[in-house]
Design an enzyme around this catalytic site. Sequence first.
Site, PDB file in Angstrom:
ATOM      1  N   GLN A  35     -37.229  31.105  53.181  1.00 46.07           N
ATOM      2  CA  GLN A  35     -38.282  30.337  53.865  1.00 46.07           C
ATOM      3  C   GLN A  35     -37.778  29.766  55.187  1.00 46.07           C
ATOM      4  O   GLN A  35     -36.574  29.748  55.433  1.00 46.07           O
ATOM      5  CB  GLN A  35     -38.731  29.174  52.961  1.00 46.07           C
ATOM      6  CG  GLN A  35     -37.587  28.321  52.458  1.00 46.07           C
ATOM      7  CD  GLN A  35     -37.859  27.696  51.086  1.00 46.07           C
ATOM      8  OE1 GLN A  35     -38.994  27.587  50.634  1.00 46.07           O
ATOM      9  NE2 GLN A  35     -36.793  27.323  50.396  1.00 46.07           N
ATOM     10  N   ASP A  90     -33.909  18.840  47.389  1.00 46.13           N
ATOM     11  CA  ASP A  90     -33.492  17.637  48.130  1.00 46.13           C
ATOM     12  C   ASP A  90     -32.844  16.613  47.199  1.00 46.13           C
ATOM     13  O   ASP A  90     -32.239  15.647  47.655  1.00 46.13           O
ATOM     14  CB  ASP A  90     -34.694  17.009  48.841  1.00 46.13           C
ATOM     15  CG  ASP A  90     -35.838  16.750  47.877  1.00 46.13           C
ATOM     16  OD1 ASP A  90     -36.821  17.538  47.860  1.00 46.13           O
ATOM     17  OD2 ASP A  90     -35.748  15.799  47.079  1.00 46.13           O
ATOM     18  N   GLU A 110     -32.784  25.550  41.593  1.00 48.40           N
ATOM     19  CA  GLU A 110     -33.330  25.632  42.946  1.00 48.40           C
ATOM     20  C   GLU A 110     -33.057  27.033  43.473  1.00 48.40           C
ATOM     21  O   GLU A 110     -31.944  27.556  43.329  1.00 48.40           O
ATOM     22  CB  GLU A 110     -32.672  24.575  43.835  1.00 48.40           C
ATOM     23  CG  GLU A 110     -32.781  24.743  45.310  1.00 48.40           C
ATOM     24  CD  GLU A 110     -34.210  24.744  45.848  1.00 48.40           C
ATOM     25  OE1 GLU A 110     -34.565  25.717  46.539  1.00 48.40           O
ATOM     26  OE2 GLU A 110     -34.935  23.762  45.567  1.00 48.40           O
ATOM     27  N   ASP A 142     -34.096  31.690  40.777  1.00 50.17           N
ATOM     28  CA  ASP A 142     -35.559  31.617  40.782  1.00 50.17           C
ATOM     29  C   ASP A 142     -35.976  30.942  39.477  1.00 50.17           C
ATOM     30  O   ASP A 142     -35.602  31.396  38.389  1.00 50.17           O
ATOM     31  CB  ASP A 142     -36.143  33.029  40.859  1.00 50.17           C
ATOM     32  CG  ASP A 142     -37.668  33.031  40.840  1.00 50.17           C
ATOM     33  OD1 ASP A 142     -38.256  34.017  41.292  1.00 50.17           O
ATOM     34  OD2 ASP A 142     -38.252  32.035  40.365  1.00 50.17           O
ATOM     35  N   GLY A 143     -36.727  29.850  39.580  1.00 51.74           N
ATOM     36  CA  GLY A 143     -37.123  29.093  38.386  1.00 51.74           C
ATOM     37  C   GLY A 143     -37.857  29.947  37.370  1.00 51.74           C
ATOM     38  O   GLY A 143     -37.713  29.766  36.157  1.00 51.74           O
ATOM     39  N   ASP A 160     -40.818  20.570  40.682  1.00 54.49           N
ATOM     40  CA  ASP A 160     -40.922  19.988  42.026  1.00 54.49           C
ATOM     41  C   ASP A 160     -40.854  21.133  43.025  1.00 54.49           C
ATOM     42  O   ASP A 160     -39.847  21.377  43.676  1.00 54.49           O
ATOM     43  CB  ASP A 160     -39.770  19.005  42.261  1.00 54.49           C
ATOM     44  CG  ASP A 160     -39.786  18.457  43.688  1.00 54.49           C
ATOM     45  OD1 ASP A 160     -38.709  18.065  44.185  1.00 54.49           O
ATOM     46  OD2 ASP A 160     -40.874  18.460  44.309  1.00 54.49           O
TER      47      ASP A 160
HETATM   48  N1  SAM Z   1     -42.236  17.522  47.104  1.00 60.48           N
HETATM   49  C1  SAM Z   1     -42.379  18.721  47.715  1.00 60.48           C
HETATM   50  C2  SAM Z   1     -43.815  19.150  47.654  1.00 60.48           C
HETATM   51  O1  SAM Z   1     -44.562  18.522  46.922  1.00 60.48           O
HETATM   52  O2  SAM Z   1     -44.224  20.031  48.350  1.00 60.48           O
HETATM   53  C3  SAM Z   1     -41.415  19.719  47.123  1.00 60.48           C
HETATM   54  C4  SAM Z   1     -40.088  19.401  47.500  1.00 60.48           C
HETATM   55  S1  SAM Z   1     -38.808  20.472  46.969  1.00 60.48           S
HETATM   56  C5  SAM Z   1     -37.912  20.497  48.449  1.00 60.48           C
HETATM   57  C6  SAM Z   1     -39.437  22.088  46.809  1.00 60.48           C
HETATM   58  C7  SAM Z   1     -38.336  23.088  46.476  1.00 60.48           C
HETATM   59  O3  SAM Z   1     -38.833  24.170  45.671  1.00 60.48           O
HETATM   60  C8  SAM Z   1     -37.713  23.759  47.719  1.00 60.48           C
HETATM   61  O4  SAM Z   1     -36.383  23.343  47.866  1.00 60.48           O
HETATM   62  C9  SAM Z   1     -37.824  25.270  47.433  1.00 60.48           C
HETATM   63  O5  SAM Z   1     -36.711  26.005  47.876  1.00 60.48           O
HETATM   64  C10 SAM Z   1     -37.940  25.256  45.907  1.00 60.48           C
HETATM   65  N2  SAM Z   1     -38.522  26.487  45.344  1.00 60.48           N
HETATM   66  C11 SAM Z   1     -39.574  27.206  45.836  1.00 60.48           C
HETATM   67  N3  SAM Z   1     -39.800  28.286  45.051  1.00 60.48           N
HETATM   68  C12 SAM Z   1     -38.872  28.259  44.042  1.00 60.48           C
HETATM   69  C13 SAM Z   1     -38.598  29.096  42.907  1.00 60.48           C
HETATM   70  N4  SAM Z   1     -39.335  30.190  42.670  1.00 60.48           N
HETATM   71  N5  SAM Z   1     -37.599  28.728  42.070  1.00 60.48           N
HETATM   72  C14 SAM Z   1     -36.858  27.599  42.294  1.00 60.48           C
HETATM   73  N6  SAM Z   1     -37.052  26.770  43.381  1.00 60.48           N
HETATM   74  C15 SAM Z   1     -38.062  27.100  44.218  1.00 60.48           C
END
Ligand code: SAM
Length: 292
Positions: A35, A90, A110, A142-143, A160
Site C-alpha cells: 500500500q 501502529d 500485521e 496476511d490475517g 483493526d
Molecule cells: N484504525 C485504522 C482504521 O480504522 O482505518 C486502522 C489502523 S491499522 C494501521 C490498519 C492495518 O491493517 C494496517 O497497518 C494494514 O497494513 C493492516 N492490514 C491491511 N490488510 C491486512 C491483512 N490482510 N492482514 C493483516 N493486516 C492487514
Amino acid sequence: MAEERWIPETLFDDLGFRMSFKVDRVLYELQTEHQHLVLFEQPFFGKMLMLDGATQISKRDEFIYQEMMSHVPLFAHGAARDVLIIGGGDCGIAEEVLKHRSVKRLTQVEIDAKVIEFSREHFPEFTGPVFSDNRFESVIDDGAKYVARTDRRFDVIIVDSTDPQGPGKILFGEKFYAGCRRCLKKGGVLVTQNGVPFFQNNELTSTMSKFRRLFADATCYVAAIPVYVGGHMAMGFATDNKRLRRHPVKTIAQRYRKAGSFSTKYWTPEVHVAAFAQPRFIAEAVAKAKGL
Ligand code: SAM
C-alpha cells in the site's frame, strides 16, 4: 517560500467529497509492497498516518478508537487470557490491550512489516511499552491466511484493519470471519472496524449479514472519532455468548476496578454500555442486514 502542501483523503471520492489536511512536515512516505503509506505532521491533529488515501490514525484523537476497540470486548468478556489482533500495525490497540493484567498472551498479525518498522520510529509511545512486554508476539502475515491455518485459540479477536480496499478487502469476507470463528474459544468475541455508517453503510451491513450466518449474537457498537469524518464509527461485535453485550454498568465497573482502574481518556463503564445503544438509522440498517 516552499509551497503549502495539503494531503487529501480520497476515501469518499465516489461520494463526491474530499477532506484535505494541511501538512506541516512529511515524516515518511513510501509505496510498500502492499500500500501507499504517508506519515505527516498536521497543525491540529498532530502526527497522522494515511494508507492508500485513507486516514488511519491521528495523534489527537487516536485514544477514542484504540480504547473502544480494546476495552469493550475485553471487559465484556471479563476473563480474556489469549487475544489476537489482526492488522493494528501502529500498535495503539496492542498498548491498550496490554493494560489488562488478565491477558497472558497477545498476538498481532500485521501484513505490512513497513508499518511496524516506521511505527517503532514514529509512535514510540505505543511500540515502546508493547515490544518490551514479553506477553506480546508480532507476526507478519496476511490475517486471512493466519486464521485459516493457526491451531491457536483466542478469547478475543480484534480486527483493526484498513477499509475493504487493497490488502484489507479480504478481511471483510465471510471466509475470513469463518476463520475467526474457528479460532475463537467457547464464549469468545470478535470485534471489527466497520467504518462510518453515514458514508460507508455497506461496510457495516455486509459484515452484519455475514456475522448473522456465523454467530448466535451479532451487532455493532458506536463511537464518534473526529478524524474519521461522518459522525458515528461502527465496530462490529460477534459472539455465541448473548450475555456479553448485556452486562449492566455495575458489572463492567466491578471488572474495571479489578483490572486496577488504569487510565483512559474516552472509555468508561457508562460509555461502554451506552455504546451499544445504536441511533435508529444504524439499528434499522443492522436489523435489515440481519434479515430481522
Ligand atoms: N484504525 C485504522 C482504521 O480504522 O482505518 C486502522 C489502523 S491499522 C494501521 C490498519 C492495518 O491493517 C494496517 O497497518 C494494514 O497494513 C493492516 N492490514 C491491511 N490488510 C491486512 C491483512 N490482510 N492482514 C493483516 N493486516 C492487514
